[in-house]
Design an enzyme around this catalytic site. Structure first.
Site, PDB file in Angstrom:
ATOM      1  N   ASP A 258     -25.254  15.916 -23.777  1.00  0.00           N
ATOM      2  CA  ASP A 258     -23.913  16.492 -23.713  1.00  0.00           C
ATOM      3  C   ASP A 258     -22.974  15.592 -22.906  1.00  0.00           C
ATOM      4  O   ASP A 258     -22.432  15.980 -21.886  1.00  0.00           O
ATOM      5  CB  ASP A 258     -23.947  17.912 -23.135  1.00  0.00           C
ATOM      6  CG  ASP A 258     -24.704  18.009 -21.821  1.00  0.00           C
ATOM      7  OD1 ASP A 258     -25.448  17.063 -21.499  1.00  0.00           O
ATOM      8  OD2 ASP A 258     -24.546  19.011 -21.109  1.00  0.00           O
TER       9      ASP A 258
ATOM     10  N   HIS B  12       4.150   6.775   5.504  1.00  0.00           N
ATOM     11  CA  HIS B  12       3.011   7.511   6.058  1.00  0.00           C
ATOM     12  C   HIS B  12       2.213   6.750   7.115  1.00  0.00           C
ATOM     13  O   HIS B  12       1.463   7.353   7.878  1.00  0.00           O
ATOM     14  CB  HIS B  12       2.089   8.011   4.928  1.00  0.00           C
ATOM     15  CG  HIS B  12       1.178   6.968   4.348  1.00  0.00           C
ATOM     16  ND1 HIS B  12       1.544   6.184   3.279  1.00  0.00           N
ATOM     17  CD2 HIS B  12      -0.084   6.580   4.681  1.00  0.00           C
ATOM     18  CE1 HIS B  12       0.542   5.375   2.970  1.00  0.00           C
ATOM     19  NE2 HIS B  12      -0.453   5.588   3.798  1.00  0.00           N
TER      20      HIS B  12
ATOM     21  N   GLU C 170       1.603   5.147  13.002  1.00  0.00           N
ATOM     22  CA  GLU C 170       0.311   4.603  13.441  1.00  0.00           C
ATOM     23  C   GLU C 170       0.331   3.082  13.585  1.00  0.00           C
ATOM     24  O   GLU C 170      -0.277   2.531  14.509  1.00  0.00           O
ATOM     25  CB  GLU C 170      -0.757   5.020  12.421  1.00  0.00           C
ATOM     26  CG  GLU C 170      -2.166   4.630  12.788  1.00  0.00           C
ATOM     27  CD  GLU C 170      -3.142   5.052  11.697  1.00  0.00           C
ATOM     28  OE1 GLU C 170      -4.206   4.439  11.635  1.00  0.00           O
ATOM     29  OE2 GLU C 170      -2.828   5.978  10.930  1.00  0.00           O
ATOM     30  N   ASP C 171       1.047   2.401  12.697  1.00  0.00           N
ATOM     31  CA  ASP C 171       0.920   0.940  12.616  1.00  0.00           C
ATOM     32  C   ASP C 171       2.169   0.157  13.011  1.00  0.00           C
ATOM     33  O   ASP C 171       2.162  -1.066  12.958  1.00  0.00           O
ATOM     34  CB  ASP C 171       0.529   0.539  11.175  1.00  0.00           C
ATOM     35  CG  ASP C 171      -0.864   1.013  10.808  1.00  0.00           C
ATOM     36  OD1 ASP C 171      -1.669   1.238  11.721  1.00  0.00           O
ATOM     37  OD2 ASP C 171      -1.132   1.187   9.609  1.00  0.00           O
TER      38      ASP C 171
ATOM     39  N   HIS D 132       0.822  -1.230   0.000  1.00  0.00           N
ATOM     40  CA  HIS D 132       0.000   0.000   0.000  1.00  0.00           C
ATOM     41  C   HIS D 132       0.852   1.274   0.000  1.00  0.00           C
ATOM     42  O   HIS D 132       0.714   2.112  -0.917  1.00  0.00           O
ATOM     43  CB  HIS D 132      -0.983  -0.009   1.173  1.00  0.00           C
ATOM     44  CG  HIS D 132      -1.635   1.308   1.425  1.00  0.00           C
ATOM     45  ND1 HIS D 132      -2.493   1.893   0.518  1.00  0.00           N
ATOM     46  CD2 HIS D 132      -1.545   2.175   2.475  1.00  0.00           C
ATOM     47  CE1 HIS D 132      -2.911   3.065   0.998  1.00  0.00           C
ATOM     48  NE2 HIS D 132      -2.343   3.257   2.181  1.00  0.00           N
TER      49      HIS D 132
ATOM     50  N   ASP E 177      -3.188   8.443  -0.854  1.00  0.00           N
ATOM     51  CA  ASP E 177      -3.540   7.337   0.044  1.00  0.00           C
ATOM     52  C   ASP E 177      -4.994   6.919  -0.166  1.00  0.00           C
ATOM     53  O   ASP E 177      -5.314   5.731  -0.291  1.00  0.00           O
ATOM     54  CB  ASP E 177      -3.297   7.792   1.493  1.00  0.00           C
ATOM     55  CG  ASP E 177      -3.832   6.805   2.517  1.00  0.00           C
ATOM     56  OD1 ASP E 177      -3.453   5.624   2.463  1.00  0.00           O
ATOM     57  OD2 ASP E 177      -4.623   7.225   3.380  1.00  0.00           O
TER      58      ASP E 177
END
Length: 673
Positions: free
Chosen positions: A259, A72, A76-77, A48, A139
């Site tokens: 259109d 990024h 957090e992970d 990812h 992301d």
């Protein structure tokens, strides 16, 4: 065979050797930190951030942005902490990664509050370095393209957030390819029937469309060559979400939308753009009211182009855009072009601080409630704008459908508070009339004028509403306004109780003790500041009842609960009859901005079918209604079951809509709720 990282490194040819080395180190470190983590698809999680970085490499972002994209998710992970990240890759990369990192759930009261605060944090980080939001958009783009492995509920939540927040953000930053891509991916998830239907129709017409557009191209090239103008022509079909919005707005099926095709003509200079416009209008007659000059008056995101719709060959409507190559670079990449690595279009680079969205976000930092902030972001900052002029010729940008009240408060708080009337292009207009693009607005004031509570119903900007609310709460003794609800005082005889017994000309406060029979009273401390009070409670908060969950447009009533402030219920809430002393403790409330249309809901059950959603939407549209939300799920019997909310202009139209839905062959049962 080359590894994923080796293939990625081969895409870095535009960067210096030192930059390539740093980016490679970041990729290897990210892979090591994420280790055995997996995505919902079962593939390694590291794929990812690598693909997010690849998107930004394609956009030619600088090396620090690419490194931050690769890392990024590490704060957090993974076990890594910010000081180590800063030490290894520097303060800029660390700041970018922190900007896109979610706020810890421990710090938030609920999942929704966490998400609101996370977006708020990210947007304010963006005011310091706009690359934060560019990373987040990449992301989101990758996440939206890989939703199929998540639960249905989670997919819809992500797609809705994408449509509400991230696609409009991409638009405000001028990154058009990202905006249209996110919108199409969101439509695919939120309304797969409509997406599939549009795709099928466009596929069936592909060959016919291709031959037609080639003929248009030849005519343009031939005519431009006669004027000695070198051009590049590209042809396209409108993207799916845009077509779907046209269908909803016009209440027509796709074969009635003419259109659907677009032509883009690129040239060297602005003067050539206007010459080409003349050529186009000589070739095909323009449609009245369908010409826009964004070169003379660019959009807030610096977008520039000429737009015209013409009646082309075989009587087909065709939208044509004319712009320079530099304008096209700005239109496609927007603010991201500022960091484009050795861009050939250096003249097209816009400065991030020049974007109005940046200054607005800085001004909104004072809003304390994340819920208010989130609402205002969606309803004002991320919606279409209009541009009006002051009598001295200064341009004022306002959200679409803004009124003269919004304009007045934009000029100055006291101008807003003293407004008695307004003129547009020299003619007097109602204060609640939506302003139109390019009008010259003049505000008429009087020292005797004062804000009126009804202004809240047609003020569109957060700033105007905040100033009106502040003035009313300070000066109107019979009102209390909070959370978009206006609470009104009880009848006069109850207000008299608030003054208590007068001794020596002074007003005494009510006793602190309360009994079950207490009614809502007022404490008169200062004639300019009067608050609602029950017992010893004053300036009570307003909250929405969970049992009936009223939404804007519902008929509502308030109940003053001890210790919990004013709780707002739908007036027909069945729980009201079980509340003791409801009559004595009720208070009249109304919505600040109640919709002129009625909001009605219904529940439907049908046999399994792929096009129920679009059929229901068609029935609602037929009677000038608007489907606000809908959800369909398979029940234990294998049928479809769902709830829908819609807006209608007239009460009788609801019966017609229900009757129309009953005629859908697959529908088993439908009930208003």
């Amino acid at each position: 065979m080359l590894s994923r990282i080796e293939k990625f490194k081969q895409e870095l040819t535009r960067y210096t050797e030192k930059e390539r080395e740093r980016i490679g180190d970041a990729a290897e470190w990210a892979k090591e930190l994420h280790g055995e983590q997996q995505r919902a698809s079962g593939e390694p999680y590291f794929i990812h951030p690598l693909q997010v970085a690849e998107i930004l490499v394609d956009m030619q972002l600088d090396s620090d942005t690419i490194i931050a994209a690769l890392l990024h998710d590490v704060l957090e992970d993974t076990v890594i902490e910010e000081p180590e990240l800063r030490k290894r890759f520097g303060r800029q990369v660390s700041s970018l990664v922190d900007g896109v990192t979610k706020i810890s759930i421990v710090k938030a009261k609920s999942k929704s509050v966490q998400e609101s605060e996370t977006i708020r944090k990210m947007l304010f980080a963006m005011t310091k370095d706009i690359r934060v939001i560019i990373i987040k958009l990449a992301d989101k783009y990758h996440n939206m393209s890989t939703l199929e492995h998540l639960s249905k509920e989670r997919r819809k939540a992500i797609a809705t957030e994408c449509l509400d927040i991230y696609a409009p953000l991409a638009d405000r930053l001028g990154i058009s390819w990202m905006k249209t891509g996110l919108e199409d991916l969101a439509l695919k998830e939120l309304n797969p029937e409509a997406y599939s239907s549009i795709r099928k129709y466009l596929t069936s017409k592909k060959l016919e469309r291709s031959n037609y557009l080639k003929k248009i191209e030849r005519q343009l090239y031939t005519s431009a060559k006669k004027e000695d103008i070198d051009i590049t022509v590209s042809t396209r079909t409108k993207h799916y979400y845009s077509i779907h919005q046209k269908m909803k707005r016009r209440g027509k099926d796709i074969d009635e939308i003419y259109d659907l095709l677009g032509i883009r003509v690129l040239c060297q200079t602005s003067n050539e753009c206007y010459t080409l416009l003349g050529i186009i209008h000589r070739l095909w007659p323009p449609i009245e009211g369908r010409f826009k000059d964004y070169i003379a008056m660019p959009k807030a995101n610096h977008y520039q182009s000429l737009h015209t719709t013409v009646m082309s060959n075989d009587g087909r409507l065709l939208e044509i855009q004319v712009r320079t190559y530099e304008m096209h670079q700005t239109a496609e990449y927007g603010v991201a072009a500022h960091w484009a690595y050795k861009s050939a279009f250096s003249g097209a680079r816009m400065k991030p601080e020049e974007l109005p969205i940046i200054n607005k976000l800085k001004n909104w930092n004072r809003l304390s409630s994340s819920e208010d902030f989130f609402h205002n972001i969606k309803s004002e900052l991320l919606r279409d704008s209009i541009y009006v002029f002051t009598p001295r010729g200064h341009i004022v940008e306002l959200p679409k459908n803004s009124s003269a009240i919004d304009f007045a408060y934009h000029i100055h708080t006291e101008v807003g508070n003293r407004t008695v009337g307004a003129k547009a292009d020299g003619s007097i207009i109602p204060l609640n009339q939506p302003l139109k693009n390019t009008q010259v607005i003049e505000i008429m004031t009087s020292n005797k004028a004062r804000p009126h509570v009804n202004w809240l119903k047609f003020a569109r900007t957060a700033s105007a509403r905040q100033k009106i609310r502040h003035w009313l709460n300070k000066n109107e003794e019979n009102l209390f306004i909070d959370k978009s609800i206006i609470a009104k005082k009880r009848p006069a005889e109850q207000a008299e109780q608030a003054e208590g017994k007068k001794e020596g000309g002074k007003t005494q406060e009510q006793p602190q003790e309360t009994t079950e029979s207490d009614t809502i009273i007022k404490q008169v401390v200062d004639r300019t500041k009067v608050a609602f009070r029950i017992g010893n409670e004053k300036n009570m908060m307003i909250s929405i009842a969970n049992c009936c969950n009223p939404s804007n447009g519902d008929d509502i009533i308030g109940y003053v609960s001890r210790g919990r402030g004013i709780i707002v219920h739908r007036r027909d809430c069945p729980n009201l009859k079980h509340i003791q002393d409801f009559e004595n403790r009720s208070v009249e409330v109304e919505w600040e901005t109640s919709s002129p249309k009625e909001v009605r809901r219904f529940r439907v059950t049908s046999r399994m079918t792929s096009d129920l959603f679009s059929e229901i939407e068609g029935a609602v549209r037929k009677y000038r209604g608007h489907l606000i939300e809908g959800k369909l799920e398979e029940d234990e019997r294998g049928n479809l079951s769902g709830r829908f909310s819609m807006e209608i202009e007239k009460r009788d139209d609801f019966k017609k809509v229900i009757k129309a839905i009953r005629t859908i062959p697959s529908v088993i049962n439908i009930q208003p709720i």
